[in-house]
Design an enzyme around this catalytic site. Structure first.
Site, PDB file in Angstrom:
ATOM      1  N   ARG A  88     -21.054   5.028 -46.973  1.00 21.18           N
ATOM      2  CA  ARG A  88     -21.973   5.836 -47.869  1.00 21.18           C
ATOM      3  C   ARG A  88     -23.078   5.008 -48.364  1.00 21.18           C
ATOM      4  NH1 ARG A  88     -20.224   8.473 -53.395  1.00 21.18           N
ATOM      5  NH2 ARG A  88     -20.266   6.135 -53.877  1.00 21.18           N
ATOM      6  N   ASP A 148     -25.764  26.308 -51.745  1.00 17.68           N
ATOM      7  CA  ASP A 148     -24.342  26.470 -52.324  1.00 17.68           C
ATOM      8  C   ASP A 148     -24.203  27.938 -52.832  1.00 17.68           C
ATOM      9  OD1 ASP A 148     -24.238  23.821 -51.639  1.00 17.68           O
ATOM     10  OD2 ASP A 148     -24.789  23.193 -53.455  1.00 17.68           O
ATOM     11  N   ARG A 151     -23.590  30.336 -50.198  1.00 16.55           N
ATOM     12  CA  ARG A 151     -22.400  30.348 -49.321  1.00 16.55           C
ATOM     13  C   ARG A 151     -21.287  31.044 -50.417  1.00 16.55           C
ATOM     14  NH1 ARG A 151     -23.172  24.041 -47.963  1.00 16.55           N
ATOM     15  NH2 ARG A 151     -23.647  24.628 -45.440  1.00 16.55           N
ATOM     16  N   HIS A 175     -25.299  18.255 -55.547  1.00 14.74           N
ATOM     17  CA  HIS A 175     -24.928  18.955 -54.109  1.00 14.74           C
ATOM     18  C   HIS A 175     -24.025  17.911 -53.815  1.00 14.74           C
ATOM     19  CE1 HIS A 175     -25.295  21.270 -50.504  1.00 14.74           C
ATOM     20  NE2 HIS A 175     -25.947  20.118 -49.970  1.00 14.74           N
TER      21      HIS A 175
END
Ligand code: APR
Length: 318
Positions: A88, A148, A151, A175
């Site tokens: 990451r 978001d 959705r 997010h």
């Protein structure tokens, strides 16, 4: 004079964003990418769709930022996706470098523009763009909350078999896994969903919203979502260009609001001709505030890795 929007990154999200903008005839569009031919090809293809769609948006692709000069809005979607074996932090460092390059060029050619950041990790990339551009916070905004929330809205409408037009929803926070869907502020024709669904159903929809991006990655296998992210970025651009003064959940640089200082976090903002015209502070329960703090802490952790934080701290902890 027509308005001009530059979209940096002519990949799935960027090209689809250009498509939505041109389809709505919001502005002329310049697509930019480092890959030779990609933005030119996408731009020409879209331009040729305009007579069919009866739209006069001029679409142009280029590898040269000179074509982007004096854009009103710049939407940044450039980045690389995470590949197997990449940590990451590796991804973070690569995308930080890309964002630095892009922002440098954008500031040079469009010093008065509004920046809408879409590249992930979203909140950290927005923070990078804000710090490196030197733009006021009103002109740098990150796209996440609308996606978001959309959705969540799609799942609520599907569950209750009602029109998506009737459904509003709010998802705050960063997010990512720590996003904070707010069922109390999510409604169907003004009725809170807490009156319409039992707690177990709401929990199921909240979980699916939280995993919304991953669900699509798993299905697509070789990429991530782009229709809805592109539509969300376009809604933000439209709100600014048309001075809609729309209240939308977006990533904004907080300076004490919600008890958070020096950090991009998703909150409701009013978007209009001046960009972020207001950060709307809604009352949160203790549990919701705890979740928001947790989400901010997750953003801060990444911001600290690349050092774009000045001294971001949770105001409550300082
Ligand atoms: N300058 C301009 N464009 C760049 C640069 C750069 N320095 N580096 C990479 N790009 C371009 C790539 O060449 C590619 O065309 O960015 C584009 C990214 O496109 P995709 O790989 O298709 O990724 P996409 O699905 O569009 O997602 C873009 O948006 O939602 C986020 O997580 C997503 O961070 C990702 C971004």
């Amino acid at each position: 004079m027509r308005k001009k929007i530059t979209v940096v990154g002519s990949g799935n999200v960027g090209a689809t964003t250009a498509h939505w903008i041109a389809a709505k005839e919001l502005a002329d569009v310049v697509l930019v990418d480092i890959i030779e031919g990609r933005p030119q090809g996408n731009g020409l293809d879209l331009l040729q769709a305009m007579p069919i769609e009866k739209r006069d948006s001029y679409v142009l692709g280029s590898n040269d930022y000179a074509a982007t000069a004096n854009s009103d809005i710049v939407i940044i979607t450039a980045g690389v996706p995470r590949k197997p074996g990449m940590s990451r932090d590796d991804l973070l460092n690569i995308n930080y470098k890309i964002m630095s390059e892009v922002v440098g060029k954008v500031v040079q050619y469009s010093p008065k523009s509004f920046l809408i950041i879409v590249s992930n990790p979203l909140d950290v990339m927005a923070q990078t763009a804000y710090k490196l551009s030197g733009f006021p916070r009103e002109r740098v905004v990150g796209m996440a909350g609308i996606l978001d929330s959309a959705r969540f809205r799609a799942f609520i409408a599907d569950e209750l078999k009602v029109s998506v037009e009737n459904v509003t929803a709010f998802v705050l926070g960063g997010h990512g896994d720590t996003m904070v869907p707010l069922p109390r502020y999510s409604t169907v024709a003004g009725i809170p969903i807490t009156e319409l669904m039992d707690a177990a159903t709401i929990d199921r929809l909240v979980k699916r919203t939280r995993d919304g991006g991953a669900e699509i990655v798993k299905l697509l296998k070789t990429g991530s979502a782009y229709y809805a992210p592109a539509a969300a970025a376009t809604e933000m651009a439209e709100a600014i260009l048309k001075d809609k003064k729309k209240i939308l959940p977006c990533a904004a640089y907080l300076d004490g609001e919600y008890g958070i200082k020096g950090l991009f976090v998703g909150v409701p903002v009013k978007l209009g001709a001046k960009g972020i015209e207001q950060i709307v502070q809604i009352k949160l329960t203790a549990d919701e505030q705890t979740q928001l703090n947790k989400s901010a802490a997750a953003v801060k952790e990444l911001v600290d890795i690349i050092g774009v934080g000045a001294t971001p701290v949770l105001a409550s902890a300082s």
